[in-house]
Motif scaffolding. Structure first.
Motif, PDB file in Angstrom:
ATOM      1  N   GLN A 195       2.791  47.385  38.394  1.00  0.00           N
ATOM      2  CA  GLN A 195       4.157  46.871  38.589  1.00  0.00           C
ATOM      3  C   GLN A 195       4.270  46.135  39.923  1.00  0.00           C
ATOM      4  OE1 GLN A 195       7.487  49.697  37.059  1.00  0.00           O
ATOM      5  NE2 GLN A 195       5.666  50.996  37.133  1.00  0.00           N
ATOM      6  N   HIS A 196       3.642  46.694  40.967  1.00  0.00           N
ATOM      7  CA  HIS A 196       3.658  46.050  42.297  1.00  0.00           C
ATOM      8  C   HIS A 196       2.964  44.683  42.226  1.00  0.00           C
ATOM      9  CE1 HIS A 196       3.071  46.370  46.879  1.00  0.00           C
ATOM     10  NE2 HIS A 196       2.291  45.358  46.545  1.00  0.00           N
ATOM     11  N   GLU A 197       1.820  44.634  41.542  1.00  0.00           N
ATOM     12  CA  GLU A 197       1.068  43.366  41.481  1.00  0.00           C
ATOM     13  C   GLU A 197       1.797  42.308  40.656  1.00  0.00           C
ATOM     14  OE1 GLU A 197      -1.070  42.960  43.603  1.00  0.00           O
ATOM     15  OE2 GLU A 197      -1.425  45.071  44.021  1.00  0.00           O
TER      16      GLU A 197
ATOM     17  N   GLN B  54      -3.203  50.740  50.001  1.00  0.00           N
ATOM     18  CA  GLN B  54      -2.324  49.569  50.003  1.00  0.00           C
ATOM     19  C   GLN B  54      -2.458  48.840  48.680  1.00  0.00           C
ATOM     20  OE1 GLN B  54      -1.826  47.796  54.195  1.00  0.00           O
ATOM     21  NE2 GLN B  54      -3.963  48.309  53.980  1.00  0.00           N
ATOM     22  N   ILE B  55      -1.302  48.409  48.173  1.00  0.00           N
ATOM     23  CA  ILE B  55      -1.290  47.859  46.824  1.00  0.00           C
ATOM     24  C   ILE B  55      -1.349  46.338  46.869  1.00  0.00           C
ATOM     25  CG2 ILE B  55      -0.140  47.908  44.616  1.00  0.00           C
ATOM     26  CD1 ILE B  55       1.212  50.466  45.380  1.00  0.00           C
TER      27      ILE B  55
ATOM     28  N   GLY C  65       2.555  50.550  50.345  1.00  0.00           N
ATOM     29  CA  GLY C  65       2.236  49.609  51.401  1.00  0.00           C
ATOM     30  C   GLY C  65       1.647  48.391  50.716  1.00  0.00           C
ATOM     31  N   CYS C  66       1.416  47.323  51.453  1.00  0.00           N
ATOM     32  CA  CYS C  66       0.935  46.092  50.829  1.00  0.00           C
ATOM     33  C   CYS C  66      -0.006  45.377  51.786  1.00  0.00           C
ATOM     34  CB  CYS C  66       2.133  45.202  50.506  1.00  0.00           C
ATOM     35  SG  CYS C  66       1.692  43.610  49.800  1.00  0.00           S
ATOM     36  N   LEU C  67      -1.098  44.872  51.255  1.00  0.00           N
ATOM     37  CA  LEU C  67      -2.061  44.165  52.102  1.00  0.00           C
ATOM     38  C   LEU C  67      -1.427  42.936  52.759  1.00  0.00           C
ATOM     39  CD1 LEU C  67      -5.220  44.337  49.803  1.00  0.00           C
ATOM     40  CD2 LEU C  67      -4.831  45.617  51.911  1.00  0.00           C
ATOM     41  N   SER C  68      -0.362  42.423  52.163  1.00  0.00           N
ATOM     42  CA  SER C  68       0.292  41.242  52.732  1.00  0.00           C
ATOM     43  C   SER C  68       1.383  41.583  53.742  1.00  0.00           C
ATOM     44  CB  SER C  68       0.893  40.385  51.609  1.00  0.00           C
ATOM     45  OG  SER C  68      -0.159  39.796  50.858  1.00  0.00           O
TER      46      SER C  68
ATOM     47  N   ASP D 187       4.949  42.057  40.318  1.00  0.00           N
ATOM     48  CA  ASP D 187       6.016  41.566  41.205  1.00  0.00           C
ATOM     49  C   ASP D 187       5.514  40.419  42.082  1.00  0.00           C
ATOM     50  OD1 ASP D 187       8.086  43.156  40.359  1.00  0.00           O
ATOM     51  OD2 ASP D 187       8.009  44.565  42.042  1.00  0.00           O
ATOM     52  N   HIS D 188       4.279  40.569  42.602  1.00  0.00           N
ATOM     53  CA  HIS D 188       3.719  39.497  43.441  1.00  0.00           C
ATOM     54  C   HIS D 188       3.700  38.155  42.695  1.00  0.00           C
ATOM     55  CE1 HIS D 188       2.405  41.197  47.237  1.00  0.00           C
ATOM     56  NE2 HIS D 188       1.753  42.187  46.660  1.00  0.00           N
ATOM     57  N   LEU D 189       3.456  38.199  41.394  1.00  0.00           N
ATOM     58  CA  LEU D 189       3.380  36.959  40.613  1.00  0.00           C
ATOM     59  C   LEU D 189       4.752  36.296  40.486  1.00  0.00           C
ATOM     60  CD1 LEU D 189       0.950  38.044  37.747  1.00  0.00           C
ATOM     61  CD2 LEU D 189       0.391  37.067  39.983  1.00  0.00           C
TER      62      LEU D 189
ATOM     63  N   PRO E 232      -1.651  35.182  44.303  1.00  0.00           N
ATOM     64  CA  PRO E 232      -0.908  34.528  45.397  1.00  0.00           C
ATOM     65  C   PRO E 232      -1.218  35.101  46.777  1.00  0.00           C
ATOM     66  CG  PRO E 232       0.587  35.645  43.841  1.00  0.00           C
ATOM     67  CD  PRO E 232      -0.757  35.624  43.218  1.00  0.00           C
ATOM     68  N   GLN E 233      -1.658  36.354  46.831  1.00  0.00           N
ATOM     69  CA  GLN E 233      -1.997  36.946  48.131  1.00  0.00           C
ATOM     70  C   GLN E 233      -3.221  36.289  48.759  1.00  0.00           C
ATOM     71  OE1 GLN E 233      -1.773  41.203  46.503  1.00  0.00           O
ATOM     72  NE2 GLN E 233      -1.139  41.474  48.624  1.00  0.00           N
ATOM     73  N   VAL E 234      -4.007  35.606  47.927  1.00  0.00           N
ATOM     74  CA  VAL E 234      -5.161  34.880  48.480  1.00  0.00           C
ATOM     75  C   VAL E 234      -4.952  33.367  48.314  1.00  0.00           C
ATOM     76  CG1 VAL E 234      -6.817  36.770  48.296  1.00  0.00           C
ATOM     77  CG2 VAL E 234      -6.484  35.246  46.336  1.00  0.00           C
TER      78      VAL E 234
HETATM   79 ZN    ZN Z   1       1.158  43.935  47.626  1.00  0.00          ZN
END
Ligand code: ZN
Length: 164
Positions: free
Chosen positions: A134-136, A163-164, A92-95, A138-140, A49-51
């Motif tokens: 776990q962070h990734e 950054q995660i 931190g997060c790339l988004s 969560d993005h889903l 989803p980040q892309v």
């Molecule tokens: Zn992230």
């Protein structure tokens, strides 16, 4: 290069992603492009989803900076079990560029996923690797780290920040 979506209220980042039914060439191409984008941004993980694709695909750079560093692509990842032991760590997060905060997560997890070759796999991981996955995941589910973080602050990116 794929554009990385940003912003706490971005609609795509907030949507629940759907499972992948079949790993076809478009999924493999997406994974390849995601690896490129993550590398160019010094990230240690990236979720589809980040892309801009709301499908359940993530990539993770495990053991970052170590000799056994490896990039793993996970299709339809699921946390099969997680330890009761938790630990706090800076994320931190790339988004969400420039934002950082402390997030409490399980120290160990067992994750099940399908590899891009279509094989079912199970991996046990701990500490930073477990945090990344776990962070990734969560993005889903449309969850961003700031939803769970304390001590959120802004900071300029430094060379060794992951950054995660
Ligand atoms: Zn992230």
């Amino acid at each position: 290069m794929l554009e990385i979506l940003t912003g706490e209220t971005n609609k795509t980042l907030r949507e629940k992603s759907v499972s992948v039914a079949k790993i076809d060439s478009s999924i493999k191409k997406l994974i390849k492009e995601m690896v490129k984008s993550m590398g160019s941004e010094n990230g240690v993980g990236l979720a589809a989803p980040q892309v801009g694709s709301n499908i359940r695909v993530i990539i993770a750079r495990l053991n970052p900076g170590e000799g056994n560093e490896i990039i793993v692509a996970m299709v339809n990842p699921e946390i099969a079990s997680c330890s009761e032991e938790k630990e706090a760590g800076e994320e931190g997060c790339l988004s969400l560029p420039g934002m950082w905060g402390q997030v409490v997560r399980s120290r160990e997890i067992i994750v099940r996923f399908t590899s891009q070759k279509g094989q079912d796999q199970t991996l046990k991981m701990e500490a930073l690797n477990a945090r990344i996955v776990q962070h990734e995941i969560d993005h889903l589910d449309g969850v961003l780290f700031v939803d769970k973080a304390t001590g959120i602050h802004e900071k300029k990116m430094e060379i060794d920040d992951l950054q995660i």
